[in-house]
Design a protein around this motif. Structure first.
Motif, PDB file in Angstrom:
ATOM      1  N   ASP A 110       0.851  -1.188   0.000  1.00  0.00           N
ATOM      2  CA  ASP A 110       0.000   0.000   0.000  1.00  0.00           C
ATOM      3  C   ASP A 110       0.889   1.240   0.000  1.00  0.00           C
ATOM      4  O   ASP A 110       1.564   1.537   0.992  1.00  0.00           O
ATOM      5  CB  ASP A 110      -0.913  -0.012   1.226  1.00  0.00           C
ATOM      6  N   LEU A 111       0.889   1.963  -1.106  1.00  0.00           N
ATOM      7  CA  LEU A 111       1.756   3.133  -1.231  1.00  0.00           C
ATOM      8  C   LEU A 111       1.202   4.359  -0.496  1.00  0.00           C
ATOM      9  O   LEU A 111       1.927   5.338  -0.317  1.00  0.00           O
ATOM     10  CB  LEU A 111       1.978   3.473  -2.704  1.00  0.00           C
ATOM     11  N   GLU A 112      -0.057   4.305  -0.083  1.00  0.00           N
ATOM     12  CA  GLU A 112      -0.591   5.418   0.700  1.00  0.00           C
ATOM     13  C   GLU A 112       0.135   5.551   2.034  1.00  0.00           C
ATOM     14  O   GLU A 112       0.112   6.617   2.653  1.00  0.00           O
ATOM     15  CB  GLU A 112      -2.087   5.234   0.931  1.00  0.00           C
ATOM     16  N   GLN A 113       0.769   4.454   2.475  1.00  0.00           N
ATOM     17  CA  GLN A 113       1.495   4.453   3.738  1.00  0.00           C
ATOM     18  C   GLN A 113       3.007   4.516   3.530  1.00  0.00           C
ATOM     19  O   GLN A 113       3.771   4.263   4.465  1.00  0.00           O
ATOM     20  CB  GLN A 113       1.141   3.192   4.534  1.00  0.00           C
ATOM     21  N   ALA A 114       3.456   4.814   2.307  1.00  0.00           N
ATOM     22  CA  ALA A 114       4.886   4.765   2.000  1.00  0.00           C
ATOM     23  C   ALA A 114       5.599   6.097   2.209  1.00  0.00           C
ATOM     24  O   ALA A 114       6.803   6.199   1.978  1.00  0.00           O
ATOM     25  CB  ALA A 114       5.098   4.299   0.559  1.00  0.00           C
ATOM     26  N   GLY A 115       4.887   7.132   2.614  1.00  0.00           N
ATOM     27  CA  GLY A 115       5.522   8.418   2.879  1.00  0.00           C
ATOM     28  C   GLY A 115       5.965   9.164   1.635  1.00  0.00           C
ATOM     29  O   GLY A 115       6.885  10.004   1.709  1.00  0.00           O
ATOM     30  N   LEU A 116       5.318   8.906   0.504  1.00  0.00           N
ATOM     31  CA  LEU A 116       5.683   9.610  -0.724  1.00  0.00           C
ATOM     32  C   LEU A 116       5.133  11.034  -0.689  1.00  0.00           C
ATOM     33  O   LEU A 116       4.078  11.285  -0.096  1.00  0.00           O
ATOM     34  CB  LEU A 116       5.125   8.869  -1.936  1.00  0.00           C
ATOM     35  N   PRO A 117       5.815  11.970  -1.350  1.00  0.00           N
ATOM     36  CA  PRO A 117       5.329  13.363  -1.335  1.00  0.00           C
ATOM     37  C   PRO A 117       3.972  13.494  -2.006  1.00  0.00           C
ATOM     38  O   PRO A 117       3.180  14.371  -1.659  1.00  0.00           O
ATOM     39  CB  PRO A 117       6.417  14.124  -2.096  1.00  0.00           C
ATOM     40  N   ASP A 118       3.694  12.651  -2.984  1.00  0.00           N
ATOM     41  CA  ASP A 118       2.383  12.612  -3.627  1.00  0.00           C
ATOM     42  C   ASP A 118       2.252  11.258  -4.299  1.00  0.00           C
ATOM     43  O   ASP A 118       3.204  10.458  -4.322  1.00  0.00           O
ATOM     44  CB  ASP A 118       2.213  13.744  -4.651  1.00  0.00           C
ATOM     45  N   LEU A 119       1.072  10.959  -4.814  1.00  0.00           N
ATOM     46  CA  LEU A 119       0.830   9.676  -5.470  1.00  0.00           C
ATOM     47  C   LEU A 119       0.537   9.860  -6.948  1.00  0.00           C
ATOM     48  O   LEU A 119      -0.174   9.059  -7.560  1.00  0.00           O
ATOM     49  CB  LEU A 119      -0.328   8.954  -4.775  1.00  0.00           C
ATOM     50  N   GLU A 120       1.128  10.891  -7.537  1.00  0.00           N
ATOM     51  CA  GLU A 120       0.997  11.107  -8.970  1.00  0.00           C
ATOM     52  C   GLU A 120       1.842  10.075  -9.722  1.00  0.00           C
ATOM     53  O   GLU A 120       2.789   9.503  -9.177  1.00  0.00           O
ATOM     54  CB  GLU A 120       1.429  12.527  -9.335  1.00  0.00           C
ATOM     55  N   VAL A 121       1.496   9.845 -10.979  1.00  0.00           N
ATOM     56  CA  VAL A 121       2.148   8.795 -11.763  1.00  0.00           C
ATOM     57  C   VAL A 121       3.667   8.951 -11.819  1.00  0.00           C
ATOM     58  O   VAL A 121       4.403   7.964 -11.612  1.00  0.00           O
ATOM     59  CB  VAL A 121       1.546   8.722 -13.177  1.00  0.00           C
ATOM     60  N   PRO A 122       4.233  10.132 -12.075  1.00  0.00           N
ATOM     61  CA  PRO A 122       5.706  10.233 -12.104  1.00  0.00           C
ATOM     62  C   PRO A 122       6.345   9.850 -10.772  1.00  0.00           C
ATOM     63  O   PRO A 122       7.418   9.222 -10.755  1.00  0.00           O
ATOM     64  CB  PRO A 122       5.952  11.707 -12.438  1.00  0.00           C
ATOM     65  N   THR A 123       5.703  10.192  -9.663  1.00  0.00           N
ATOM     66  CA  THR A 123       6.275   9.894  -8.348  1.00  0.00           C
ATOM     67  C   THR A 123       6.278   8.402  -8.061  1.00  0.00           C
ATOM     68  O   THR A 123       7.298   7.839  -7.639  1.00  0.00           O
ATOM     69  CB  THR A 123       5.502  10.633  -7.240  1.00  0.00           C
ATOM     70  N   VAL A 124       5.151   7.738  -8.290  1.00  0.00           N
ATOM     71  CA  VAL A 124       5.094   6.303  -8.000  1.00  0.00           C
ATOM     72  C   VAL A 124       5.943   5.524  -8.998  1.00  0.00           C
ATOM     73  O   VAL A 124       6.491   4.461  -8.660  1.00  0.00           O
ATOM     74  CB  VAL A 124       3.641   5.785  -7.976  1.00  0.00           C
ATOM     75  N   THR A 125       6.087   6.010 -10.210  1.00  0.00           N
ATOM     76  CA  THR A 125       6.952   5.344 -11.195  1.00  0.00           C
ATOM     77  C   THR A 125       8.408   5.390 -10.748  1.00  0.00           C
ATOM     78  O   THR A 125       9.117   4.365 -10.788  1.00  0.00           O
ATOM     79  CB  THR A 125       6.800   6.005 -12.577  1.00  0.00           C
ATOM     80  N   LEU A 167       7.847  -2.933 -15.575  1.00  0.00           N
ATOM     81  CA  LEU A 167       7.111  -2.012 -14.717  1.00  0.00           C
ATOM     82  C   LEU A 167       5.990  -1.377 -15.527  1.00  0.00           C
ATOM     83  O   LEU A 167       6.239  -0.821 -16.605  1.00  0.00           O
ATOM     84  CB  LEU A 167       8.026  -0.915 -14.168  1.00  0.00           C
ATOM     85  N   VAL A 168       4.766  -1.472 -15.005  1.00  0.00           N
ATOM     86  CA  VAL A 168       3.609  -0.849 -15.646  1.00  0.00           C
ATOM     87  C   VAL A 168       2.823  -0.101 -14.574  1.00  0.00           C
ATOM     88  O   VAL A 168       2.468  -0.678 -13.542  1.00  0.00           O
ATOM     89  CB  VAL A 168       2.702  -1.889 -16.326  1.00  0.00           C
ATOM     90  N   VAL A 169       2.579   1.183 -14.816  1.00  0.00           N
ATOM     91  CA  VAL A 169       1.748   2.000 -13.937  1.00  0.00           C
ATOM     92  C   VAL A 169       0.471   2.337 -14.686  1.00  0.00           C
ATOM     93  O   VAL A 169       0.524   2.899 -15.789  1.00  0.00           O
ATOM     94  CB  VAL A 169       2.472   3.283 -13.495  1.00  0.00           C
ATOM     95  N   VAL A 170      -0.665   1.970 -14.108  1.00  0.00           N
ATOM     96  CA  VAL A 170      -1.957   2.242 -14.718  1.00  0.00           C
ATOM     97  C   VAL A 170      -2.468   3.567 -14.157  1.00  0.00           C
ATOM     98  O   VAL A 170      -2.828   3.660 -12.982  1.00  0.00           O
ATOM     99  CB  VAL A 170      -2.960   1.116 -14.435  1.00  0.00           C
ATOM    100  N   ALA A 171      -2.470   4.593 -14.989  1.00  0.00           N
ATOM    101  CA  ALA A 171      -2.902   5.910 -14.527  1.00  0.00           C
ATOM    102  C   ALA A 171      -4.381   5.901 -14.182  1.00  0.00           C
ATOM    103  O   ALA A 171      -5.183   5.247 -14.868  1.00  0.00           O
ATOM    104  CB  ALA A 171      -2.625   6.958 -15.611  1.00  0.00           C
ATOM    105  N   PRO A 172      -4.768   6.584 -13.108  1.00  0.00           N
ATOM    106  CA  PRO A 172      -6.190   6.655 -12.750  1.00  0.00           C
ATOM    107  C   PRO A 172      -7.021   7.179 -13.914  1.00  0.00           C
ATOM    108  O   PRO A 172      -6.631   8.120 -14.610  1.00  0.00           O
ATOM    109  CB  PRO A 172      -6.202   7.645 -11.575  1.00  0.00           C
ATOM    110  N   GLY A 173      -8.157   6.542 -14.151  1.00  0.00           N
ATOM    111  CA  GLY A 173      -9.017   6.920 -15.259  1.00  0.00           C
ATOM    112  C   GLY A 173      -8.796   6.113 -16.514  1.00  0.00           C
ATOM    113  O   GLY A 173      -9.593   6.182 -17.453  1.00  0.00           O
ATOM    114  N   THR A 174      -7.701   5.329 -16.550  1.00  0.00           N
ATOM    115  CA  THR A 174      -7.392   4.527 -17.751  1.00  0.00           C
ATOM    116  C   THR A 174      -7.623   3.040 -17.528  1.00  0.00           C
ATOM    117  O   THR A 174      -7.268   2.228 -18.381  1.00  0.00           O
ATOM    118  CB  THR A 174      -5.941   4.751 -18.197  1.00  0.00           C
TER     119      THR A 174
END
Length: 456
Positions: A110-125, A167-174
């Motif tokens: 769960d990346l919501e608990q990973a302390g990332l500055p945001d959960l936008e696609v570039p950040t999680v990638t 690595l594949v990131v599925v952007a929200p809405g797609t």
């Protein structure tokens, strides 16, 4: 679904086979099959080089040998797999407190608990790329495929899209744009029988499935699967990442690349796992009262059933009998991706089971002959003391050490002879030597046990 792509699924590529190739330089780039090596064995993992020939997990070893006769067939080394898995799971838990292991080689994070500055696609990638690099570092070079999406379902599908090392990131809405062109078999639980039912109804793609009402799907495939298909075809999945709690038990489990649907095959796997659990318990002087069965279904739902005996046992036939009874009570028609047998309520004494039937004893003997699972410690106390008991079985792939030639692994054995290739993960491909099977200079090798850290 979540509003952001915050569920990560990590899957170590061809895990058991990759560990063998890492530790055995002569096997790198060559087909490797790990599992039961006998006639009734089952493939646990095939390297990508072996998959080219059509070898896959849950296939009988006999069929695998027919498809790829030149592969290295190894019985497996659970200690090496467990140590590598622990390194990966420790890494994952260092980046998020919510890690849900699915097996030794895959987990949700769960990346919501990973302390990332945001959960936008570039950040999680960027986070995932760094994580995959760190996985290679802690495992000595193993690769992992990662998918990130707004749900477990989509994250798992994403991690399968660019295997290996993808690595594949599925952007929200797609989500539906990715999912709808795919064949219906991409949905967990849609095995060959369900595919055929849906084909007869004119349903081939997920998009076609999504246009059908829930009532019609229930009529086609039953209530449980029909409701699941109706939701998943629309990418609807709100399941949380739930960390597993460790239990004090002895257990063996296997995850299969293709969902199991053959009941007899599942029973055979459970019997072999029961035999492996019994061997581990005997090796450590343990017995237990509670036999448990773990089944992870096509939709990642995990079912656990248990049965408690009046007295502890470490008898393979007894454990197999109870495990098969627990399996018989479950509806597995949708498909099973993980099976596991365990024993808890551990004790250090045993009361013989007086009620095992002859057929059950034969089942246990079959498991002892060919477990179909990674080779686990046998007669641990004797070997830790430096003694090799008479009649030691030299299993293909087993780590050994020779007084003169040093460390290596069993290339093959039979007719009173054991053949060893002398090499390790840190050496080039090494020479092959043969010895009498009872050569006192040849011993099984185990990694040294690390002392616990001194209290601060």
């Amino acid at each position: 679904m979540r509003a952001q792509a915050s569920v990560l699924h990590l899957d170590l590529d061809a895990f058991f086979a990759a560990v063998e190739q890492r530790d055995k330089p002569s096997l790198r780039g060559k087909p490797v099959v790990v599992g039961g090596t006998g006639g009734r064995g089952v493939v646990s993992t095939a390297s990508y080089e072996a998959r080219v020939f059509g070898v896959r997990s849950a296939m009988s070893t006999r069929e695998a040998r027919a498809r790829c006769p030149n592969a290295a067939y190894l019985s497996g080394r659970f200690e090496a797999y467990r140590a590598t898995s622990q390194a990966v799971m420790t890494l994952l838990r260092s980046v998020s407190p919510l890690v849900e292991p699915l097996s030794l080689d895959e987990a949700f994070v769960d990346l919501e608990q990973a302390g990332l500055p945001d959960l936008e696609v570039p950040t999680v990638t960027a986070f995932a790329e760094d994580l995959r690099t760190r996985v290679r570092e802690v495992t000595g070079g193993l690769t992992a495929s990662v998918g990130i999406a707004s749900s477990k379902f989509l994250a798992k599908i994403a991690s399968d899209l660019r295997k290996p090392d993808g690595l594949v990131v599925v952007a929200p809405g797609t989500e539906t744009a990715l999912l709808h062109p795919m064949h219906v078999s991409v949905i967990p639980g849609v095995g060959p029988a369900t595919v055929e039912r849906l084909r007869r109804a004119g349903l081939h793609t997920v998009a076609e499935l999504a246009r059908v009402s829930e009532e019609e799907l229930v009529q086609q495939v039953g209530r449980s699967l029909g409701q699941a298909l109706h939701q998943l075809a629309r990418a609807e999945d709100d399941r949380a990442v739930v960390p597993d709690r460790e239990t004090k038990s002895v257990s063996v489990e296997g995850t299969y690349e293709h969902d199991l649907t053959d009941r007899r095959q599942m029973e055979a796997i459970v019997v072999r796992q029961a035999g492996e659990v019994a061997r581990r318990m005997k090796a450590n002087g343990l017995s237990g009262r509670t036999v448990s069965l773990k089944v992870r279904m096509y939709d990642f739902t995990t079912l656990s059933r248990s049965s408690t005996l009046p007295a502890p046992t470490e008898d393979a036939a007894t454990i197999a009998r109870l495990a098969r009874a627990l399996l018989a009570d479950l509806d597995t028609s949708g498909g099973v991706r993980l099976l596991g047998v365990g024993v808890s309520g551990l004790a250090d004494w045993v009361q013989e089971d007086l009620f095992a039937t002859a057929s059950e004893t034969e089942d246990a003997d079959a498991a002892d002959t060919d477990p179909g699972q990674p080779d686990l410690p046998e007669l641990l106390e004797l070997e830790q003391a430096g003694a090799r008991p008479r009649g030691t079985t030299w299993s293909p792939g087993m780590d050994v050490v020779h007084d003169e030639h040093g460390r290596g692994w069993v290339w093959g054995a039979g007719r009173g002879v054991v053949t060893v290739r002398f090499e390790t993960a840190e050496t080039p491909p090494g020479p092959v030597r043969s010895f009498p099977a009872d050569d006192p200079a040849l011993q099984r090798w185990r990694p040294p046990v690390e002392d616990p850290p001194e209290p601060q």
